[in-house]
Write a protein that holds these residues in place. Structure first.
Motif, PDB file in Angstrom:
ATOM      1  N   UNK A   7      15.895   5.551  -9.941  1.00 33.14           N
ATOM      2  CA  UNK A   7      14.702   4.779 -10.289  1.00 33.14           C
ATOM      3  C   UNK A   7      14.124   5.334 -11.587  1.00 33.14           C
ATOM      4  N   UNK A   8      13.200   4.581 -12.191  1.00 29.36           N
ATOM      5  CA  UNK A   8      12.545   4.990 -13.436  1.00 29.36           C
ATOM      6  C   UNK A   8      11.038   4.985 -13.175  1.00 29.36           C
ATOM      7  N   UNK A   9      10.504   6.157 -12.849  1.00 30.65           N
ATOM      8  CA  UNK A   9       9.095   6.281 -12.465  1.00 30.65           C
ATOM      9  C   UNK A   9       8.402   7.191 -13.467  1.00 30.65           C
ATOM     10  N   UNK A  10       7.443   6.633 -14.231  1.00 27.75           N
ATOM     11  CA  UNK A  10       6.695   7.442 -15.192  1.00 27.75           C
ATOM     12  C   UNK A  10       5.276   7.727 -14.732  1.00 27.75           C
ATOM     13  N   UNK A  11       4.808   7.058 -13.672  1.00 37.87           N
ATOM     14  CA  UNK A  11       3.466   7.313 -13.142  1.00 37.87           C
ATOM     15  C   UNK A  11       3.420   8.673 -12.462  1.00 37.87           C
ATOM     16  N   UNK A  12       2.325   9.376 -12.664  1.00 39.55           N
ATOM     17  CA  UNK A  12       2.062  10.642 -11.964  1.00 39.55           C
ATOM     18  C   UNK A  12       1.100  10.431 -10.801  1.00 39.55           C
ATOM     19  N   UNK A  13       0.631   9.186 -10.613  1.00 39.46           N
ATOM     20  CA  UNK A  13      -0.360   8.863  -9.582  1.00 39.46           C
ATOM     21  C   UNK A  13       0.314   8.278  -8.343  1.00 39.46           C
ATOM     22  N   UNK A  14       1.110   9.102  -7.675  1.00 33.66           N
ATOM     23  CA  UNK A  14       1.839   8.663  -6.498  1.00 33.66           C
ATOM     24  C   UNK A  14       1.505   9.611  -5.353  1.00 33.66           C
ATOM     25  N   UNK A  15       1.084   9.031  -4.237  1.00 31.61           N
ATOM     26  CA  UNK A  15       0.613   9.830  -3.116  1.00 31.61           C
ATOM     27  C   UNK A  15       1.710  10.489  -2.310  1.00 31.61           C
ATOM     28  N   UNK A  16       1.298  11.499  -1.564  1.00 33.05           N
ATOM     29  CA  UNK A  16       2.177  12.261  -0.686  1.00 33.05           C
ATOM     30  C   UNK A  16       2.812  11.326   0.356  1.00 33.05           C
ATOM     31  N   UNK A  17       4.087  11.539   0.625  1.00 30.27           N
ATOM     32  CA  UNK A  17       4.779  10.779   1.646  1.00 30.27           C
ATOM     33  C   UNK A  17       5.291   9.423   1.205  1.00 30.27           C
ATOM     34  N   UNK A  19       7.790   6.834  -0.648  1.00 27.69           N
ATOM     35  CA  UNK A  19       9.199   6.746  -1.039  1.00 27.69           C
ATOM     36  C   UNK A  19       9.377   5.620  -2.044  1.00 27.69           C
ATOM     37  N   UNK A  20      10.100   5.919  -3.116  1.00 27.53           N
ATOM     38  CA  UNK A  20      10.433   4.910  -4.126  1.00 27.53           C
ATOM     39  C   UNK A  20      11.949   4.907  -4.260  1.00 27.53           C
ATOM     40  N   UNK A  21      12.552   3.759  -3.966  1.00 30.87           N
ATOM     41  CA  UNK A  21      13.999   3.671  -3.871  1.00 30.87           C
ATOM     42  C   UNK A  21      14.661   3.280  -5.186  1.00 30.87           C
ATOM     43  N   UNK A  22      15.988   3.230  -5.185  1.00 30.12           N
ATOM     44  CA  UNK A  22      16.779   3.058  -6.398  1.00 30.12           C
ATOM     45  C   UNK A  22      16.483   1.749  -7.130  1.00 30.12           C
ATOM     46  N   UNK A  23      16.668   1.817  -8.432  1.00 32.05           N
ATOM     47  CA  UNK A  23      16.522   0.685  -9.353  1.00 32.05           C
ATOM     48  C   UNK A  23      15.105   0.123  -9.385  1.00 32.05           C
ATOM     49  N   UNK A  24      14.134   0.951  -9.044  1.00 37.03           N
ATOM     50  CA  UNK A  24      12.726   0.568  -9.142  1.00 37.03           C
ATOM     51  C   UNK A  24      12.149   1.137 -10.430  1.00 37.03           C
ATOM     52  N   UNK A  25      11.219   0.398 -11.022  1.00 45.78           N
ATOM     53  CA  UNK A  25      10.528   0.842 -12.234  1.00 45.78           C
ATOM     54  C   UNK A  25       9.040   0.868 -11.928  1.00 45.78           C
ATOM     55  N   UNK A  26       8.417   2.023 -12.179  1.00 50.12           N
ATOM     56  CA  UNK A  26       6.976   2.178 -11.983  1.00 50.12           C
ATOM     57  C   UNK A  26       6.408   2.710 -13.292  1.00 50.12           C
ATOM     58  N   UNK A  27       5.566   1.911 -13.956  1.00 49.14           N
ATOM     59  CA  UNK A  27       5.016   2.308 -15.252  1.00 49.14           C
ATOM     60  C   UNK A  27       3.918   3.361 -15.099  1.00 49.14           C
ATOM     61  N   UNK A  28       3.622   4.000 -16.203  1.00 50.77           N
ATOM     62  CA  UNK A  28       2.759   5.189 -16.250  1.00 50.77           C
ATOM     63  C   UNK A  28       1.376   4.992 -15.635  1.00 50.77           C
ATOM     64  N   UNK A  29       0.747   3.855 -15.846  1.00 55.84           N
ATOM     65  CA  UNK A  29      -0.625   3.654 -15.373  1.00 55.84           C
ATOM     66  C   UNK A  29      -0.752   3.236 -13.921  1.00 55.84           C
ATOM     67  N   UNK A  30       0.353   2.912 -13.264  1.00 58.45           N
ATOM     68  CA  UNK A  30       0.312   2.448 -11.873  1.00 58.45           C
ATOM     69  C   UNK A  30      -0.205   3.545 -10.943  1.00 58.45           C
ATOM     70  N   UNK A  31      -0.935   3.120  -9.913  1.00 63.81           N
ATOM     71  CA  UNK A  31      -1.434   4.060  -8.891  1.00 63.81           C
ATOM     72  C   UNK A  31      -0.910   3.621  -7.535  1.00 63.81           C
ATOM     73  N   UNK A  32      -0.212   4.543  -6.871  1.00 63.28           N
ATOM     74  CA  UNK A  32       0.373   4.263  -5.559  1.00 63.28           C
ATOM     75  C   UNK A  32      -0.126   5.320  -4.592  1.00 63.28           C
ATOM     76  N   UNK A  33      -0.626   4.883  -3.445  1.00 59.65           N
ATOM     77  CA  UNK A  33      -1.215   5.783  -2.463  1.00 59.65           C
ATOM     78  C   UNK A  33      -0.208   6.532  -1.615  1.00 59.65           C
ATOM     79  N   UNK A  34      -0.696   7.061  -0.481  1.00 63.74           N
ATOM     80  CA  UNK A  34       0.109   7.873   0.435  1.00 63.74           C
ATOM     81  C   UNK A  34       0.943   7.000   1.380  1.00 63.74           C
ATOM     82  N   UNK A  35       2.088   7.558   1.761  1.00 60.80           N
ATOM     83  CA  UNK A  35       2.938   6.988   2.813  1.00 60.80           C
ATOM     84  C   UNK A  35       3.347   5.536   2.558  1.00 60.80           C
ATOM     85  N   UNK A  36       3.581   5.206   1.300  1.00 59.94           N
ATOM     86  CA  UNK A  36       4.047   3.864   0.948  1.00 59.94           C
ATOM     87  C   UNK A  36       5.576   3.841   0.914  1.00 59.94           C
ATOM     88  N   UNK A  37       6.136   2.651   1.021  1.00 56.15           N
ATOM     89  CA  UNK A  37       7.572   2.459   0.892  1.00 56.15           C
ATOM     90  C   UNK A  37       7.804   1.383  -0.152  1.00 56.15           C
TER      91      UNK A  37
END
Length: 153
Positions: A7-17, A19-37
C-alpha cells in the motif's frame, strides 16, 4: 496498526489497531481512527475523516469532504461523489461535504451524491442512488433511493 507493504500510505494520522491492506492509497492529510479495516484497492484523499471501528471494503474511493463517523460500514465499490457538475479540467471551488453518521451501513455499489448526510443507523441498500439526505434509522433502496421502512431499536 498494520499497513500492508504493497500500500502507499503517507498519512501519520492513523489510529491504533487499524489495518490497511494492499494496493490502498492514503494521502497525507487523511485521518483514520482506531480499529478500522481499510480493505484492498481503496483510495483516501487528504480531507477525509474516518472515525473509530469503520470498515471500508475494496474498490471504494473517499474524496475530499467525506466524514465517516464511528462504526460505519461501507460495502464494496460504493461510489461517493463530490462534484455536482463535473467537467473535464474545470474544478469546483467548493467541495460539498458528505457525512455518514454513527452505525450507518452502505451496501455494495451504492452511489452517494455530493452534499448528502446519512443518518445514524441508516441502511443504504446495495445499488441505491442516494440523492437526498437519509434520516436516522431509515432503510433506503432504489434509484433514486426511497425510504422503505425504519429500523426499530
Amino acid at each position: 496498526m498494520m499497513i500492508h507493504p504493497l500500500s502507499d500510505v503517507t498519512s501519520k494520522n492513523i489510529g491504533k489497531g487499524t489495518n490497511i491492506w494492499q494496493f490502498s492509497i492514503v494521502l497525507q492529510g487523511a485521518r483514520i481512527g482506531r480499529d478500522c479495516n481499510i480493505c484492498a484497492h481503496t483510495f483516501i484523499e487528504n480531507d477525509v475523516h474516518i472515525n473509530d471501528r469503520v470498515t471500508v471494503k475494496s474498490g471504494v474511493y473517499l474524496w475530499d469532504g467525506i466524514t465517516l463517523e464511528d462504526d460505519v460500514f461501507v460495502g464494496p465499490c460504493v461510489s461517493f461523489t463530490n462534484d455536482k457538475y463535473p467537467r473535464s479540467k474545470q474544478y469546483s471551488q467548493l467541495t460539498p461535504r458528505i457525512l455518514v453518521k454513527k452505525n450507518a451501513s452502505i451496501g455494495a455499489n451504492a452511489t452517494i451524491l455530493p452534499g448528502i448526510s446519512i443518518g445514524e443507523k441508516a441502511l443504504i441498500g446495495a445499488g441505491a442512488v442516494v440523492t437526498h439526505d437519509v434520516p436516522d434509522n431509515a432503510v433506503v433502496i432504489g434509484n433514486p433511493a426511497k425510504i422503505i421502512r425504519y429500523i426499530e431499536d
